[in-house]
Design a protein around this motif. Structure first.
Motif, short mmCIF file in Angstrom:
data_model
loop_
_atom_site.label_atom_id
_atom_site.label_comp_id
_atom_site.label_asym_id
_atom_site.label_seq_id
_atom_site.Cartn_x
_atom_site.Cartn_y
_atom_site.Cartn_z
N TYR A 195 32.81 34.72 40.99
CA TYR A 195 33.51 33.53 41.51
C TYR A 195 34.87 33.42 40.83
O TYR A 195 34.96 33.67 39.64
N PRO A 196 35.91 33.00 41.51
CA PRO A 196 36.05 32.82 42.95
C PRO A 196 36.32 34.17 43.63
O PRO A 196 37.14 34.96 43.16
N GLY A 197 35.65 34.38 44.75
CA GLY A 197 35.53 35.74 45.28
C GLY A 197 36.67 36.28 46.12
O GLY A 197 36.69 37.48 46.43
N GLY A 198 37.64 35.43 46.52
CA GLY A 198 38.70 35.89 47.43
C GLY A 198 39.38 37.16 46.96
O GLY A 198 39.51 38.14 47.70
N LYS A 199 39.79 37.17 45.69
CA LYS A 199 40.55 38.33 45.22
C LYS A 199 39.66 39.57 45.10
O LYS A 199 40.11 40.69 45.28
N TYR A 200 38.36 39.38 44.85
CA TYR A 200 37.45 40.53 44.75
C TYR A 200 37.19 41.13 46.13
O TYR A 200 37.10 42.34 46.29
N ILE A 201 37.09 40.26 47.15
CA ILE A 201 36.95 40.75 48.53
C ILE A 201 38.20 41.57 48.88
O ILE A 201 38.10 42.67 49.43
N ALA A 202 39.37 41.02 48.55
CA ALA A 202 40.63 41.71 48.88
C ALA A 202 40.69 43.07 48.18
O ALA A 202 41.10 44.07 48.78
N GLU A 203 40.26 43.12 46.93
CA GLU A 203 40.29 44.38 46.18
C GLU A 203 39.34 45.41 46.78
O GLU A 203 39.69 46.57 47.00
N LEU A 204 38.12 44.96 47.08
CA LEU A 204 37.11 45.88 47.66
C LEU A 204 37.53 46.36 49.05
O LEU A 204 37.30 47.52 49.41
N ALA A 205 38.14 45.46 49.81
CA ALA A 205 38.55 45.79 51.19
C ALA A 205 39.50 46.99 51.21
O ALA A 205 39.53 47.75 52.18
N LEU A 206 40.25 47.15 50.13
CA LEU A 206 41.20 48.28 50.07
C LEU A 206 40.49 49.63 50.09
O LEU A 206 41.08 50.65 50.44
N LYS A 207 39.21 49.62 49.71
CA LYS A 207 38.46 50.89 49.67
C LYS A 207 37.81 51.22 51.01
O LYS A 207 37.18 52.26 51.16
N ALA A 208 37.93 50.33 51.99
CA ALA A 208 37.34 50.59 53.32
C ALA A 208 38.44 51.02 54.29
O ALA A 208 39.60 50.66 54.10
N LYS A 209 38.05 51.80 55.30
CA LYS A 209 39.08 52.30 56.23
C LYS A 209 39.17 51.46 57.51
O LYS A 209 40.25 51.14 57.98
N HIS A 210 38.00 51.12 58.07
CA HIS A 210 38.02 50.43 59.36
C HIS A 210 37.18 49.17 59.31
O HIS A 210 36.20 49.10 58.58
N ASP A 211 37.54 48.24 60.19
CA ASP A 211 36.77 47.00 60.32
C ASP A 211 35.55 47.31 61.18
O ASP A 211 35.50 46.98 62.36
N ILE A 212 34.53 47.95 60.59
CA ILE A 212 33.43 48.45 61.44
C ILE A 212 32.47 47.37 61.91
O ILE A 212 31.78 47.54 62.90
N TYR A 213 32.41 46.23 61.21
CA TYR A 213 31.41 45.24 61.60
C TYR A 213 31.93 44.22 62.61
O TYR A 213 31.16 43.48 63.21
N ASN A 214 33.23 44.14 62.74
CA ASN A 214 33.84 43.27 63.74
C ASN A 214 33.15 41.89 63.80
O ASN A 214 32.56 41.51 64.81
N LEU A 215 33.23 41.17 62.70
CA LEU A 215 32.57 39.86 62.59
C LEU A 215 33.20 38.84 63.54
O LEU A 215 34.34 39.02 63.97
N PRO A 216 32.50 37.74 63.84
CA PRO A 216 33.07 36.74 64.75
C PRO A 216 34.36 36.11 64.19
O PRO A 216 34.49 35.93 62.98
N ARG A 217 35.27 35.81 65.09
CA ARG A 217 36.50 35.07 64.73
C ARG A 217 36.30 33.66 65.28
O ARG A 217 36.67 33.39 66.43
N PRO A 218 35.72 32.74 64.47
CA PRO A 218 35.33 31.44 65.03
C PRO A 218 36.53 30.66 65.59
O PRO A 218 37.59 30.63 64.98
#
Ligand SMILES: Nc1ncnc2c1ncn2[C@@H]1O[C@H](COP(=O)(O)OP(=O)(O)OP(=O)(O)O)[C@@H](O)[C@H]1O
Ligand SMILES: [Mg+2]
Length: 340
Positions: free
Chosen positions: A178-201
């Protein structure tokens, strides 16, 4: 011309800064309580208040030293009076009012979200109203039409969770600190594509309302499916999920601001609050050629004293001698006094 001491203590950061009309920001001190609250997975209000009390006077002394001034050179004190945690706000308010009374100088209460909004003025850019402000932090996701500084019309809001809260809650599901925003951003850099295509509410709701709690549920359901045959998520899956979460949240924010610009005809946008430090969000906005977007310097996106000091410097002309403990844990930006 005046020198303003700004104090922020609404949540889990004790921030003290000094802003001079003549020389700009001349001191900035911050003590973050994040490690203190991390083991609980969120802010513990009582611990926050106790820690603010410990830190605030030493930080003020350090700021005065950094600015190379004497206490008596300070012409006014501004402090966050809401919204925020009641006990935490009372620490900043109590100290500000006491010092103001002792030095016989004005004490200026500042709305925390006006502080975030004005933190963008701490950048080198010259920003003039009218503009649209997107305030995206741990507790807020608001779209404000700013006709002039001090005149704020709320034109969009979240119906449930804030964008920062969505980052924090989904990060918790991924086992991130916590707080997780910056950790999500850091981890996201290691992924290539948005494979799960989550809902955009509410992406196509044709209004400026937002909602992020459905996204949280979608992430939980997806994690439950992915972990059916294993107990923990592997790092690659966590990275992919992080990217999908980041893409979904930032897509919604960008699309709502494009719509806000269409509705109001205003092409200047200010984005502030903790989530404005997200580089993917900044990249997406910078690619929209019809909009000119401004951000605070990265270190002033999350809570800090500098934004309260600059807001105090702007509101100094109100000359409020307000020696009352005046905190408003719930406080709407649209309830502010207009600047004459
Ligand atoms: N790089 C990032 N990407 C996404 N979110 C981020 C990033 N850095 C910080 N955040 C988020 O910013 C939020 C904290 O921002 P801030 O300090 O402005 O909020 P707050 O003061 O807790 O809430 P409020 O201002 O509404 O009272 C957290 O939710 C955090 O996860
Ligand atoms: Mg904040």
């Amino acid at each position: 011309m005046a020198i303003i001491l700004g104090i922020e203590s609404s949540c889990d950061e004790t921030g003290v800064a000094i802003y001079s009309h003549e020389n700009g920001l001349i001191a900035n001190k911050i003590y973050t309580q994040i490690p203190l609250h991390q083991e609980y997975g969120g802010v513990v209000p009582e611990l926050a208040s106790r820690d603010h009390i410990k830190r605030i006077i030493p930080l003020i002394d350090e700021a005065i030293k950094e600015a190379n001034i004497n206490k008596t050179d300070i012409n006014a004190i501004s402090y966050t009076n809401g919204p925020g945690l009641n006990g935490a706000l009372l620490v900043g308010s109590g100290v500000a009012v006491s010092i103001g009374y002792a030095l016989n100088i004005p004490v200026i209460p500042i709305h925390h979200m006006e502080g975030h909004l004005l933190s963008t003025l701490l950048s080198d850019d010259n920003i003039e109203a009218p503009f649209i402000a997107l305030l995206v932090s741990g507790g807020h996701s608001q779209i404000i039409k700013v006709t002039q500084i001090g005149e704020y019309e709320l034109i969009g809001d979240t119906l449930d969770d804030a964008a920062g809260e969505a980052f924090d809650k989904t990060a918790k599901m991924l086992g991130l600190p916590y707080p997780g925003g910056k950790y999500i951003a850091e981890l996201a850099l290691k992924a290539k594509h948005d494979i799960y295509n989550l809902p955009r509410p509410m992406l196509h709701s044709k209004d400026l309302q937002m909602s992020f709690s459905g996204l949280k549920t979608a992430v939980l359901t997806l994690i439950n499916t992915l972990t059916k045959n294993q107990t923990i998520l592997d790092e690659a899956t966590k990275a992919n999920l992080s990217l999908s979460i980041e893409e979904a949240i930032t897509d919604v924010l960008v699309s709502k601001i494009e719509l806000a610009s269409k509705i109001t005809g205003i092409k200047k946008v200010v984005i502030s609050g903790g989530v404005s430090s997200n580089l993917k969000l900044r990249n997406k906005f910078d690619k929209i050629s019809q909009l000119k977007t401004y951000y605070p310097p990265l270190k002033f996106c999350t809570d800090n004293g500098a934004m309260i000091a600059i807001a105090g410097a702007i509101r100094y002309n109100l000359r409020k001698y307000d020696y009352k403990f005046n905190v408003k844990p719930r406080f709407k930006l649209t309830e502010l006094d207009k600047i004459p």
